[in-house]
Design a protein around this motif. Structure first.
Motif, PDB file in Angstrom:
ATOM      1  N   ALA A 277       0.822  -1.209   0.000  1.00  0.00           N
ATOM      2  CA  ALA A 277       0.000   0.000   0.000  1.00  0.00           C
ATOM      3  C   ALA A 277       0.857   1.260   0.000  1.00  0.00           C
ATOM      4  N   SER A 278       2.043   1.194   0.595  1.00  0.00           N
ATOM      5  CA  SER A 278       2.930   2.357   0.613  1.00  0.00           C
ATOM      6  C   SER A 278       3.298   2.770  -0.805  1.00  0.00           C
ATOM      7  N   GLY A 279       3.672   1.800  -1.623  1.00  0.00           N
ATOM      8  CA  GLY A 279       4.009   2.087  -3.022  1.00  0.00           C
ATOM      9  C   GLY A 279       2.809   2.571  -3.816  1.00  0.00           C
ATOM     10  N   ARG A 280       1.643   1.983  -3.558  1.00  0.00           N
ATOM     11  CA  ARG A 280       0.423   2.417  -4.256  1.00  0.00           C
ATOM     12  C   ARG A 280       0.069   3.844  -3.870  1.00  0.00           C
ATOM     13  N   ASN A 281       0.273   4.171  -2.602  1.00  0.00           N
ATOM     14  CA  ASN A 281       0.009   5.538  -2.159  1.00  0.00           C
ATOM     15  C   ASN A 281       0.891   6.530  -2.920  1.00  0.00           C
ATOM     16  N   TRP A 282       2.190   6.236  -2.983  1.00  0.00           N
ATOM     17  CA  TRP A 282       3.114   7.156  -3.663  1.00  0.00           C
ATOM     18  C   TRP A 282       2.767   7.280  -5.142  1.00  0.00           C
ATOM     19  N   ALA A 283       2.403   6.169  -5.767  1.00  0.00           N
ATOM     20  CA  ALA A 283       2.029   6.209  -7.176  1.00  0.00           C
ATOM     21  C   ALA A 283       0.807   7.087  -7.407  1.00  0.00           C
ATOM     22  N   SER A 284      -0.073   7.164  -6.405  1.00  0.00           N
ATOM     23  CA  SER A 284      -1.305   7.948  -6.532  1.00  0.00           C
ATOM     24  C   SER A 284      -1.076   9.442  -6.346  1.00  0.00           C
ATOM     25  N   TYR A 285      -0.209   9.821  -5.381  1.00  0.00           N
ATOM     26  CA  TYR A 285      -0.096  11.253  -5.080  1.00  0.00           C
ATOM     27  C   TYR A 285       1.335  11.795  -5.065  1.00  0.00           C
ATOM     28  N   GLY A 286       2.304  10.964  -5.430  1.00  0.00           N
ATOM     29  CA  GLY A 286       3.695  11.420  -5.388  1.00  0.00           C
ATOM     30  C   GLY A 286       3.972  12.643  -6.243  1.00  0.00           C
ATOM     31  N   HIS A 287       3.209  12.799  -7.318  1.00  0.00           N
ATOM     32  CA  HIS A 287       3.414  13.951  -8.203  1.00  0.00           C
ATOM     33  C   HIS A 287       3.008  15.266  -7.536  1.00  0.00           C
ATOM     34  N   GLN A 288       2.334  15.184  -6.398  1.00  0.00           N
ATOM     35  CA  GLN A 288       1.906  16.392  -5.682  1.00  0.00           C
ATOM     36  C   GLN A 288       2.833  16.720  -4.505  1.00  0.00           C
ATOM     37  N   VAL A 289       3.923  15.956  -4.387  1.00  0.00           N
ATOM     38  CA  VAL A 289       4.814  16.085  -3.236  1.00  0.00           C
ATOM     39  C   VAL A 289       6.224  16.427  -3.695  1.00  0.00           C
ATOM     40  N   GLU A 290       6.854  17.331  -2.971  1.00  0.00           N
ATOM     41  CA  GLU A 290       8.262  17.656  -3.213  1.00  0.00           C
ATOM     42  C   GLU A 290       9.070  17.198  -2.008  1.00  0.00           C
ATOM     43  N   LEU A 291       9.935  16.218  -2.216  1.00  0.00           N
ATOM     44  CA  LEU A 291      10.760  15.688  -1.137  1.00  0.00           C
ATOM     45  C   LEU A 291      12.169  16.252  -1.219  1.00  0.00           C
ATOM     46  N   SER A 292      12.744  16.568  -0.065  1.00  0.00           N
ATOM     47  CA  SER A 292      14.128  17.028  -0.012  1.00  0.00           C
ATOM     48  C   SER A 292      15.051  15.931  -0.537  1.00  0.00           C
TER      49      SER A 292
END
Length: 355
Positions: A277-292
């Motif tokens: 689920a962690s990977g699925r979560n990132w695939a769903s909204y990772g484009h909206q997040v900026e990580l250092s």
């Protein structure tokens, strides 16, 4: 050996393809499914519906009272039947607290593989749920049960609130600070448990975290400076922070170093104990997040880790912060603390930044 003795040896987590809030449909997939919903004229009494992916529906019945309705259920996250019932019930009731309300009653939602699980194990699951409801001061007043392939347990919960104290996830303000009530890492613990890599200390931490009722929510709702509230569950910290920010036109700034993380979680994640689920979560909204650039794949796994019965995420004014932390401390949430802040949204793409 009797049939019931054979059945009792079945490991609960072996019967489910996912556990706890990690069973949730990924946020991106869910959004696509809901796009096909047929529009319907909503009554003005419906104060909270599906429009902002809030924690519960709220329906006003008079000037000073509104009903809160929610439901949550999932497959086993642990093998101990009583613990499974306790965790599922705590998670379901949390949505009432996340809206700032008081729970009134619960209905049990039960799906069990009757020919696979021993009757006494099923009874233990139900007893665990009733124990948590008793701690919350509410009865299990009924419910519904089916014979299913995978074990499923949860509650539909009804609560009440004065509409003036209602806390949505859409009413945060730029300038607010973000407070998180519980440490992160439950999903990673659950992945380790399934691989027999979680020791007894870690298991105790997991049970303590997931069976702790989010009771501060009801008191926090009376603090004027508390503008928005939700609980962190299956979409992980980032997913639920995004929901707050998008619905309130703000941008979240999260300080990773300020996050409270359950003991041993980072080490377990480094060993590969991460949920799908962690990977699925990132695939769903990772484009909206900026990580250092300083954050690693393990850090990202923690930020997206699905929390079962996770902590309250509160957006409040800096002037009310002391009062908020006092409530958390009085209710036994010693690890609650500031994890970031909200600023005016810069653009539609980057909703949350993590440094």
């Amino acid at each position: 050996m009797s049939e019931s003795e054979v059945l009792k040896k079945v490991r609960l987590t072996s019967l489910s393809h996912g556990g706890g809030c990690g069973c949730k449909i990924a946020p991106g997939v869910l959004a696509d499914l809901l796009k096909t919903s047929v529009p319907f004229a909503l009554p003005p009494e419906l104060l909270v519906g599906t429009e902002t992916a809030d924690d519960a529906a709220v329906y006003q019945i008079n000037e000073h009272q509104a009903l809160i309705a929610t439901t949550d259920f999932f497959m086993p996250i642990v093998d101990n039947p009583r613990h499974f019932g306790q965790i599922a019930a705590t998670n379901a009731i949390s949505d009432i607290y996340a809206m700032g309300g008081k729970p009134l009653l619960a209905l049990a939602l039960v799906g069990m593989p009757i020919n696979v699980l021993a009757p006494e194990d099923i009874s233990e699951i139900l007893d665990g749920g009733r124990e948590v409801c008793a701690k919350a001061g509410i009865p299990v007043a009924g419910g519904h049960s089916i014979d299913s392939v995978e074990p499923i347990y949860g509650l539909a919960v009804i609560g009440i609130i004065d509409p003036k104290n209602l806390k949505k996830n859409s009413t945060a303000q730029a300038g607010d600070v973000l407070v998180l009530g519980k440490p992160l890492g439950v999903g990673i613990y659950s992945a380790a448990l399934k691989k027999d890599q979680l020791d007894s200390v870690g298991y105790e931490q997991m049970i303590a975290n997931t069976t702790k009722l989010n009771t501060p929510g009801q008191k926090l709702s009376t603090i004027a400076g508390v503008h928005a509230m939700t609980d962190v569950t299956g979409f992980g910290l980032l997913g639920h922070a995004i929901e707050i920010c998008k619905s309130s036109s703000t941008q979240g700034l999260i300080n990773y170093q300020e996050l409270q993380i359950l003991p041993g979680v980072k080490s377990l994640a480094e060993q590969g104990c991460v949920t799908g689920a962690s990977g699925r979560n990132w695939a769903s909204y990772g484009h909206q997040v900026e990580l250092s650039n300083s954050l690693t794949a393990v850090d990202r796994a923690i930020l997206t880790d699905p929390q079962t019965s996770g902590g309250l995420l509160v957006a409040c004014s800096p002037t009310s912060l002391d009062a908020v932390l006092k409530v958390f401390k009085e209710e036994g949430f010693e690890q609650a603390g500031v994890i970031g802040s909200l600023v005016p949204a810069e653009d539609a793409r980057t909703v949350v930044k993590v440094s």
